[in-house]
Design a protein around this motif. Structure first.
Motif, PDB file in Angstrom:
ATOM      1  N   ALA A 339       0.818  -1.218   0.000  1.00  0.00           N
ATOM      2  CA  ALA A 339       0.000   0.000   0.000  1.00  0.00           C
ATOM      3  C   ALA A 339       0.848   1.263   0.000  1.00  0.00           C
ATOM      4  O   ALA A 339       0.291   2.367  -0.025  1.00  0.00           O
ATOM      5  CB  ALA A 339      -0.935  -0.003   1.207  1.00  0.00           C
ATOM      6  N   HIS A 340       2.170   1.145   0.039  1.00  0.00           N
ATOM      7  CA  HIS A 340       3.044   2.308   0.166  1.00  0.00           C
ATOM      8  C   HIS A 340       3.869   2.507  -1.108  1.00  0.00           C
ATOM      9  O   HIS A 340       4.391   1.546  -1.682  1.00  0.00           O
ATOM     10  CB  HIS A 340       3.994   2.150   1.349  1.00  0.00           C
ATOM     11  CG  HIS A 340       3.301   2.067   2.678  1.00  0.00           C
ATOM     12  ND1 HIS A 340       3.038   3.174   3.450  1.00  0.00           N
ATOM     13  CD2 HIS A 340       2.821   0.991   3.361  1.00  0.00           C
ATOM     14  CE1 HIS A 340       2.419   2.798   4.559  1.00  0.00           C
ATOM     15  NE2 HIS A 340       2.287   1.479   4.528  1.00  0.00           N
ATOM     16  N   THR A 341       3.994   3.746  -1.518  1.00  0.00           N
ATOM     17  CA  THR A 341       4.951   4.141  -2.541  1.00  0.00           C
ATOM     18  C   THR A 341       5.842   5.214  -1.926  1.00  0.00           C
ATOM     19  O   THR A 341       5.401   6.334  -1.650  1.00  0.00           O
ATOM     20  CB  THR A 341       4.266   4.691  -3.797  1.00  0.00           C
ATOM     21  OG1 THR A 341       3.451   3.680  -4.381  1.00  0.00           O
ATOM     22  CG2 THR A 341       5.310   5.143  -4.819  1.00  0.00           C
ATOM     23  N   HIS A 395       3.325   7.809  -0.438  1.00  0.00           N
ATOM     24  CA  HIS A 395       1.976   7.727  -0.996  1.00  0.00           C
ATOM     25  C   HIS A 395       1.333   6.459  -0.423  1.00  0.00           C
ATOM     26  O   HIS A 395       1.609   5.350  -0.875  1.00  0.00           O
ATOM     27  CB  HIS A 395       2.024   7.671  -2.521  1.00  0.00           C
ATOM     28  CG  HIS A 395       2.528   8.934  -3.152  1.00  0.00           C
ATOM     29  ND1 HIS A 395       3.843   9.330  -3.087  1.00  0.00           N
ATOM     30  CD2 HIS A 395       1.886   9.895  -3.872  1.00  0.00           C
ATOM     31  CE1 HIS A 395       3.995  10.468  -3.734  1.00  0.00           C
ATOM     32  NE2 HIS A 395       2.820  10.843  -4.215  1.00  0.00           N
ATOM     33  N   TRP A 396       0.507   6.640   0.587  1.00  0.00           N
ATOM     34  CA  TRP A 396      -0.029   5.531   1.376  1.00  0.00           C
ATOM     35  C   TRP A 396      -1.508   5.338   1.043  1.00  0.00           C
ATOM     36  O   TRP A 396      -2.343   6.191   1.341  1.00  0.00           O
ATOM     37  CB  TRP A 396       0.161   5.835   2.854  1.00  0.00           C
ATOM     38  CG  TRP A 396      -0.249   4.738   3.803  1.00  0.00           C
ATOM     39  CD1 TRP A 396      -0.670   3.479   3.478  1.00  0.00           C
ATOM     40  CD2 TRP A 396      -0.253   4.808   5.222  1.00  0.00           C
ATOM     41  NE1 TRP A 396      -0.941   2.755   4.599  1.00  0.00           N
ATOM     42  CE2 TRP A 396      -0.695   3.544   5.688  1.00  0.00           C
ATOM     43  CE3 TRP A 396       0.071   5.809   6.138  1.00  0.00           C
ATOM     44  CZ2 TRP A 396      -0.820   3.271   7.050  1.00  0.00           C
ATOM     45  CZ3 TRP A 396      -0.052   5.534   7.487  1.00  0.00           C
ATOM     46  CH2 TRP A 396      -0.493   4.276   7.932  1.00  0.00           C
ATOM     47  N   LYS A 397      -1.826   4.194   0.450  1.00  0.00           N
ATOM     48  CA  LYS A 397      -3.213   3.871   0.086  1.00  0.00           C
ATOM     49  C   LYS A 397      -3.885   3.195   1.276  1.00  0.00           C
ATOM     50  O   LYS A 397      -3.757   1.987   1.483  1.00  0.00           O
ATOM     51  CB  LYS A 397      -3.249   2.969  -1.141  1.00  0.00           C
ATOM     52  CG  LYS A 397      -2.678   3.633  -2.382  1.00  0.00           C
ATOM     53  CD  LYS A 397      -2.668   2.685  -3.556  1.00  0.00           C
ATOM     54  CE  LYS A 397      -1.979   3.334  -4.749  1.00  0.00           C
ATOM     55  NZ  LYS A 397      -1.851   2.407  -5.886  1.00  0.00           N
ATOM     56  N   LEU A 398      -4.601   3.997   2.044  1.00  0.00           N
ATOM     57  CA  LEU A 398      -5.297   3.441   3.197  1.00  0.00           C
ATOM     58  C   LEU A 398      -6.457   2.551   2.769  1.00  0.00           C
ATOM     59  O   LEU A 398      -6.830   1.612   3.489  1.00  0.00           O
ATOM     60  CB  LEU A 398      -5.808   4.572   4.086  1.00  0.00           C
ATOM     61  CG  LEU A 398      -4.724   5.447   4.734  1.00  0.00           C
ATOM     62  CD1 LEU A 398      -5.359   6.589   5.502  1.00  0.00           C
ATOM     63  CD2 LEU A 398      -3.841   4.616   5.648  1.00  0.00           C
ATOM     64  N   VAL A 405      -0.598  11.443   1.639  1.00  0.00           N
ATOM     65  CA  VAL A 405       0.799  11.651   1.236  1.00  0.00           C
ATOM     66  C   VAL A 405       1.497  12.471   2.322  1.00  0.00           C
ATOM     67  O   VAL A 405       1.618  13.705   2.208  1.00  0.00           O
ATOM     68  CB  VAL A 405       0.907  12.357  -0.116  1.00  0.00           C
ATOM     69  CG1 VAL A 405       2.365  12.349  -0.617  1.00  0.00           C
ATOM     70  CG2 VAL A 405      -0.002  11.721  -1.148  1.00  0.00           C
ATOM     71  N   PRO A 406       1.952  11.833   3.399  1.00  0.00           N
ATOM     72  CA  PRO A 406       2.784  12.560   4.358  1.00  0.00           C
ATOM     73  C   PRO A 406       4.210  12.686   3.828  1.00  0.00           C
ATOM     74  O   PRO A 406       4.687  11.829   3.072  1.00  0.00           O
ATOM     75  CB  PRO A 406       2.727  11.677   5.607  1.00  0.00           C
ATOM     76  CG  PRO A 406       2.487  10.297   5.071  1.00  0.00           C
ATOM     77  CD  PRO A 406       1.661  10.463   3.823  1.00  0.00           C
TER      78      PRO A 406
END
Length: 703
Positions: A339-341, A395-398, A405-406
């Motif tokens: 889920a993370h980029t 880029h975190w797809k919850l 995007v923190p």
């Protein structure tokens, strides 16, 4: 014709296949069926998850990103600019490493840039996205020249070949704008030689300018995982006083600027370790030589009256010259895992600035009994600068509908104290800044998109700021700026702290209507030293400097509505309200030091209402027509003497013909149809509108 028939058959055999709808959209674009192309792309997007059993989640994300970038381009073609930017932001959230979304955003920022390069707010975002697109794209995609602009899947319709594109524009006031590119694609190698030329006469005295740029670039795929990109750029510019002024009579006669960049050299390397894992390296050498002749200008003179300093307006002629040389290197790693980029990187820049200013006439002081004084002394400075920074974004797809995007960046900057505003002063200043970032992209429903972003950043010294790979946007909102303070009123600055916050709600209503609201909050603060003269009865004129603090605030809110009507019409309107405020203070001087109105430290502000509406017709046979109206109403406060606001309309009309496959386009238009002049405060950042009725003729070729 065969391609279209095959795609229609494919859609009949498997209506749930998104790829068939995607190719159908591309064919419709080439055949000038713009509204149908939008519908096909949206249908392809809706059907994307039906293919999940055949493709991995990573490839599905790439499909979404490519489709989103193509859809953004189709939106732009039918006039849906805000919808296009929102779609590009969503595409980048799906797959940050997809070059198509970066290329579209580069094109978007390019359209927002000031062609005269006075206000350079969007220079950094444009060039950063353009470099990202070139590093990530396959060599055969042909994206290395921005004039070519191929989208991802469209390249499968191409083959190895050489080509030529050209754009020519003539305005009846005597302006010529020409760009051309000759390019070639050969499997793993592509190149482009590009030239642009602008010769403009302008609408007011001393607004002439001539600019020439030549660029040669190529990309070579060393292996299936490695590629090399190289660009060299030559630029030459000769200009008069292009600064936007409230009134045409405010232009400075005899003001001349010459700028040379001979040449810029940029090289990039891309390594794809595995799907979703990319390493990028960018290095470059930047040079700039600037010469300015400025008559009837000058800083204020500080004299003593009763033991207190008094600022007196001063007039003198000046000749300025600067040389800038810098080196830049940046590494970036893109890593997609679950889920993370992650986007991480480090940048190092260093260089040298040498500047000299000569006052070529005696200083003249207003209101003093002696009109002539000795010439102030020349000043010459030389100082280095350095910038080091690191950054990390996630880029975190919850969930499938929510991405956050923190991010965080750390910057260290040291730069010359005053090499711009004569009398010059040697020395250096420094700034260290922690820059938190946060963005969110939420799609609660397929027809609803909600985005938001907040960021903090630090400007560079010169155009070194623009050569970066660090993400220039969050959730589709810009967060990297050359400057937020309009250069037309604040001049160029170094080391400015910038803060931005943006929010937008984009809504699709039914199948053919889009609406949205958005708001932006911008702030910038900069401490700088500006040249001044000191005057005493004993020593006469002496070079001096004073500390200035600039505080800029901008608030804006907008709303838009767009609609596609049948297969050939599109209509839309957008309204924006912008409040801009600039406060200039001199902390080392008392307020009583400024009896002259032009040096008053009070804040000045501008409130601008702007309404733009358009109606566009596009026939599949190639004929098109566009009508646009622009309304501006401005209120100005805090100016002495007063600057009354203006309230005016301008109307533009265009007709033209576009050949199939976009091989050629001819367009004839009339700008400012009602021949309406205006007075606009440059504190509001707007495009420069024509002051007289103007005929515009353009021709585009693509072979």
């Amino acid at each position: 014709v065969h391609a279209r028939s095959e795609l229609e058959l494919a859609k009949e055999l498997d209506p749930s296949d998104p790829t068939a709808w995607l190719y159908s959209a591309l064919v419709n674009l080439n055949q000038n069926r713009l509204n149908q192309a939008v519908r096909d792309l949206e249908q392809s997007k809706r059907l994307n998850d039906n293919r999940a059993v055949y493709r991995s989640g990573l490839l599905l994300d790439q499909d979404r990103a490519v489709r989103g970038a193509n859809l953004a381009g189709a939106y732009q073609a039918v006039g849906l600019g805000e919808v296009a930017v929102a779609e590009a932001g969503r595409a980048m959230a799906s797959d940050y490493a997809n070059y198509s979304a970066h290329l579209f955003l580069a094109d978007t920022y390019n359209a927002l840039r000031d062609p005269r390069q006075i206000n350079q707010r969007y220079e950094t975002a444009w060039l950063s996205e353009y470099l990202m697109a070139n590093l990530l794209s396959p060599a055969a995609a042909g994206a290395i020249s921005q004039t070519l602009g191929e989208q991802d899947y469209a390249r499968f319709f191409e083959r190895n070949r050489v080509g030529f594109v050209s754009s020519s524009k003539y305005l009846s006031r005597g302006d010529w704008i020409q760009s051309a590119a000759q390019y070639g694609r050969f499997d793993r190698f592509s190149y482009a030689a590009e030239m642009s030329y602008r010769s403009e006469q302008g609408d007011r005295p001393n607004e002439e300018s001539t600019t020439t740029q030549v660029s040669v670039q190529f990309k070579q795929e060393i292996s299936s995982r490695d590629s090399l990109y190289v660009q060299t750029l030559y630029s030459s510019s000769d200009q008069g006083d292009l600064t936007p002024h409230y009134s045409p009579t405010d232009a400075l006669a005899g003001f001349k600027v010459k700028e040379r960049q001979e040449p810029l050299l940029v090289a990039g390397y891309h390594r794809e370790w595995s799907p979703g894992s990319h390493s990028l390296l960018l290095v470059g050498r930047l040079t700039d030589e600037l010469t300015v002749r400025s008559p009837r200008s000058g800083p204020f003179t500080l004299a003593s009256a009763g033991g207190l300093p008094v600022a007196i307006p001063t007039v003198t002629d000046a000749a300025y010259r600067s040389e800038f040389e810098a080196y830049t290197a940046e590494w970036q790693q893109i890593l997609e895992r679950g889920a993370h980029t992650w986007v991480a990187g480090a940048r190092a820049q260093f260089g040298q600035v040498n500047a000299r200013n000569d006052f070529t006439s005696a200083a003249r002081l207003n209101g003093l009994p002696f009109p002539q004084t000795p010439n102030p002394a020349a000043t010459e400075v030389g100082a280095g600068f350095e910038r080091y920074g690191i950054y990390l974004y996630d880029h975190w797809k919850l969930s499938p509908t929510l991405t956050i995007v923190p991010g965080i960046a750390l910057d260290h900057l040291r730069y010359p104290l005053n090499f711009r505003q004569a009398p010059l002063r040697g020395g250096t200043l420094g700034s260290d800044l922690v820059e938190p970032k946060f963005g969110v992209v939420w799609t609660p429903r397929e027809s609803t998109l909600i985005r938001g972003a907040i960021s903090r950043s630090l400007s560079g010294v010169s155009f070194d700021q623009s050569f970066q790979l660090e993400p220039s946007q969050l959730a589709g909102f810009g967060q990297a700026f050359r400057s937020l303070i309009p250069e037309a009123v604040g001049n160029a600055n170094s080391g400015a702290e910038m803060r931005a916050a943006s929010v937008a709600w984009d809504q699709r209503i039914g199948s053919n209507t889009w609406a949205g609201v958005n708001g932006t909050w911008l702030e910038s603060e900069v401490d700088r030293y500006a040249g001044a003269f000191g005057l005493s009865l004993l020593n006469g004129f002496q070079n001096d400097s004073v500390l200035q603090k600039l505080d800029y605030r901008e608030r804006s809110a907008g709303v838009y509505v767009h609609r596609l009507i049948a297969d050939e019409w599109s209509i839309g309107t957008r309204y924006r309200l912008t409040y801009s405020e600039l406060e200039e203070r001199h902390p080392e001087l008392p307020s009583t030091a400024f009896p002259a109105a032009r040096f008053s430290p009070a804040a000045s502000s501008a409130l601008l209402h702007q309404l733009r509406s358009y109606l566009q017709f596009q026939h599949p046979g190639g004929f098109f027509a566009v009508g646009e109206s622009i309304w501006n109403r401005q209120h100005n406060l805090g100016y002495v003497p007063d600057q009354p606001g203006d309230d005016f309309w301008q109307f533009d009309v265009h007709v033209g013909y576009r050949w199939p496959n976009r091989r050629a386009e001819v367009r004839v238009g009339i700008l400012n149809l009602t021949d309406r002049d205006y007075r606009m405060n440059p504190l509001s950042v707007t495009e420069v509108l024509p002051r007289d009725r103007t005929l515009a003729v353009s021709l585009r070729l693509n072979f």
